[in-house]
Scaffold this motif. Structure first.
Motif, mmCIF file in Angstrom:
data_model
loop_
_atom_site.group_PDB
_atom_site.id
_atom_site.type_symbol
_atom_site.label_atom_id
_atom_site.label_comp_id
_atom_site.label_asym_id
_atom_site.label_seq_id
_atom_site.Cartn_x
_atom_site.Cartn_y
_atom_site.Cartn_z
ATOM 1 N N ILE A 1 1.222 -1.800 -0.115
ATOM 2 C CA ILE A 1 -0.151 -0.396 -0.115
ATOM 3 C C ILE A 1 0.879 1.133 -0.402
ATOM 4 O O ILE A 1 0.367 2.083 -1.163
ATOM 5 C CB ILE A 1 -0.831 -0.329 0.763
ATOM 6 C CG1 ILE A 1 -2.344 -1.206 0.885
ATOM 7 C CG2 ILE A 1 -1.838 1.197 1.407
ATOM 8 C CD1 ILE A 1 -2.811 -1.144 2.526
ATOM 9 N N TRP B 1 2.398 1.551 -3.740
ATOM 10 C CA TRP B 1 1.930 1.924 -4.697
ATOM 11 C C TRP B 1 1.027 3.069 -4.401
ATOM 12 O O TRP B 1 0.985 4.197 -5.250
ATOM 13 C CB TRP B 1 0.394 1.164 -4.234
ATOM 14 C CG TRP B 1 -0.992 1.500 -5.117
ATOM 15 C CD1 TRP B 1 -2.081 1.838 -5.543
ATOM 16 C CD2 TRP B 1 -0.444 0.458 -6.481
ATOM 17 N NE1 TRP B 1 -2.883 1.762 -5.888
ATOM 18 C CE2 TRP B 1 -2.112 1.603 -7.529
ATOM 19 C CE3 TRP B 1 0.505 0.002 -7.387
ATOM 20 C CZ2 TRP B 1 -2.292 1.195 -8.984
ATOM 21 C CZ3 TRP B 1 0.103 0.239 -8.718
ATOM 22 C CH2 TRP B 1 -0.815 0.209 -10.109
ATOM 23 N N THR B 2 0.861 3.564 -2.879
ATOM 24 C CA THR B 2 0.136 5.342 -3.097
ATOM 25 C C THR B 2 1.894 6.578 -3.145
ATOM 26 O O THR B 2 1.495 7.257 -3.619
ATOM 27 C CB THR B 2 0.510 5.533 -0.932
ATOM 28 O OG1 THR B 2 -1.028 4.084 -1.294
ATOM 29 C CG2 THR B 2 0.064 7.144 -1.163
ATOM 30 N N ALA C 1 1.819 5.382 5.517
ATOM 31 C CA ALA C 1 1.312 4.276 5.200
ATOM 32 C C ALA C 1 1.728 3.158 6.906
ATOM 33 O O ALA C 1 0.598 3.172 7.474
ATOM 34 C CB ALA C 1 1.814 3.361 4.065
#
Length: 178
Positions: free
Chosen positions: A78, A81-82, A102
């Motif tokens: 995550i 990807w962010t 994150a």
């Protein structure tokens, strides 16, 4: 700052928490995430114990280890990807700052506390939605403060990341159903 103080600050004043994290190293956010992931894996294993017929201890230990590692990998994915989308929208403070956001956006921060509040049957679904909304707000605030993104770019980063994943899932489902 200990884990409970940080979790409380993330719930009460996330801006102040993320501002204090700007200059700290990745290790403090990593310790926070690893500790909360430990709690999450224990809770998930306890749920497995309660909801299934008795399992041998070696299977429970394997489940616990799997859940712990899986949770860490999901948070790393995550964060990565962010960061891809944050970078494309102008984030230039570095990958570590996005990972900090994150790590601090760990679901256990809000999930455990709000889950206890909203665990009653009539409000279970709104409670779950509130937890995910709060996770969005935490990541949004973290990207603003740690990556110096505007409110619009931080929100756009998250929405684009979610939308692209949604489209990819839709395509996989369409291929599987055809």
């Amino acid at each position: 700052m200990n884990i409970l103080q940080r979790a409380k600050e993330l719930l009460i004043s996330p801006e102040r928490c993320f501002d204090s994290e700007k200059t700290s190293g990745l290790s403090t956010a990593l310790k926070y995430m690893l500790t909360l992931q430990l709690v999450s894996a224990i809770g998930s294993t306890m749920f497995i114990i309660i909801s299934r017929k008795p399992l041998p201890i070696d299977i429970l230990i394997a489940d616990y280890i799997f859940l712990y590692i899986q949770g860490i990998l999901v948070i790393l994915i995550i964060g990565s990807w962010t960061h891809l989308w944050a970078y494309l929208l102008g984030a230039r403070s570095g990958f570590r700052q996005t990972l900090k956001a994150a790590f601090l956006d760990h679901p256990e921060t809000s999930g455990v506390i709000m889950g206890l509040i909203f665990s009653l049957k009539p409000v279970a679904l709104p409670g779950i939605l509130l937890v995910y909304l709060w996770l969005f707000v935490l990541l949004w605030t973290g990207l603003q403060h740690l990556q110096n993104l505007s409110r619009v770019k931080a929100a756009g980063t998250i929405m684009i990341a979610i939308a692209v994943i949604g489209l990819m899932i839709e395509k996989v489902i369409m291929v599987l159903l055809s």
